[in-house]
Enzyme design. Sequence first.
Site, short mmCIF file in Angstrom:
data_model
loop_
_atom_site.label_atom_id
_atom_site.label_comp_id
_atom_site.label_asym_id
_atom_site.label_seq_id
_atom_site.Cartn_x
_atom_site.Cartn_y
_atom_site.Cartn_z
N GLY A 39 0.83 -1.19 0.00
CA GLY A 39 0.00 0.00 0.00
C GLY A 39 0.87 1.24 0.00
O GLY A 39 2.09 1.17 -0.19
N GLU A 110 4.41 -13.02 13.41
CA GLU A 110 3.89 -14.36 13.18
C GLU A 110 3.10 -14.41 11.88
O GLU A 110 2.38 -13.48 11.53
CB GLU A 110 3.05 -14.78 14.39
CG GLU A 110 1.65 -15.09 14.18
CD GLU A 110 0.87 -15.43 15.44
OE1 GLU A 110 0.32 -16.55 15.47
OE2 GLU A 110 0.75 -14.61 16.35
N ASP A 154 -6.50 1.62 14.32
CA ASP A 154 -6.88 1.30 12.94
C ASP A 154 -7.59 -0.04 12.87
O ASP A 154 -7.26 -0.91 12.07
CB ASP A 154 -5.65 1.31 12.03
CG ASP A 154 -6.04 1.36 10.55
OD1 ASP A 154 -7.19 1.74 10.24
OD2 ASP A 154 -5.20 1.01 9.70
#
Length: 359
Positions: A39, A110, A154
Amino acid sequence: LPLVDDSTTTAESHFSPPSPEALDALLTDYSVTELVGQGGMGAVYRGVQLKLDRDVAIKVLPKTFGADLNFAARFEGEAKAMAKLTHNNIVSVFDYGETTDGELLFFCMEFVEGTDLHHIIHTAETSVAHKMSYLGQICDALAYAHANGIVHRDIKPENILIDKTGMVKVADFGLAKVDHASVDSGIELGTPDYMAPEVFDPTVEIDQRADIFSMGVLTYETLTKKLPSSESPLTSALGFDIRFDALIAKAMATDPANRFQIIQELKDAFREIAQTPAPAKKSATPAKKAARKKLVISTTRRATPPIPAPKSNPTGVIILILLSLVVIIGLVMAVVNNANKPEEPVKPKSSGPFIPKLP
């Protein structure tokens, strides 16, 4: 696996990620295998942590964004805080640092085999019970993070990962988010559709109630597959439990003081809906209203309800017949007896005692 946060997109913060081969050459402790998302703010790769031979997700970001020259220092502090968060519903952070050329920051986390909540909401048929489970697990993750002084900032479907067993893993806990001192640099915080109103005010200090607002938005979207707006119907109008209306309205209150104050309160509201039956609807259906109207008319006319016919009782009927026969036989016998009696002589009528007449 963790998706890249593409919510922070400005002309100044545009980011062109390196190829997997180029990044592999810049990270000595990792083998980078593929680019899985990118992004305006960063990119996420799949790789292997060589020392431990385990699959990991590697997120890379530029060292600066626009005029935010302290971004790298803040990233390091927040990465250390994130590495201390060990919770089943939070994507674990294993390592952080910068590439060998000094141009990029990275952290290793992870790798989650599964999907994300955005995919589940919009492409899968999921029961309300499963959705409630996901929302409850997100609350658990946020409660743990808030208790450790970290606000996510977020919360959105793309940051909610779900592994193959149905366990939620919340990713991107505030990593690489700028603070209010950098708002003037033109960098947008979070994802606007999920952001609390106070996030846009640089004079307001953001706390855990911003995440609670985002959870209200996420709850509406998870149930209805639509983002809420001023024109959106209530969830109850779409067939969901009427208690979701009040829950979402409170979570999304404009004033933080009118929201749930801690995330546990929101989870308790979810649990109440999940474990207790929905209250009866106050408004009657058209059929019930018509029936109620007819009942009023009948009462006004003082109509007497029909008296139900007595139920037949075979035993009672037999007894009644026997009693009738007994009575009839008795009458017949009485008549016969009277007919057989001899006739008594007729006595002359007495005119009273004889009284001699005097001469």
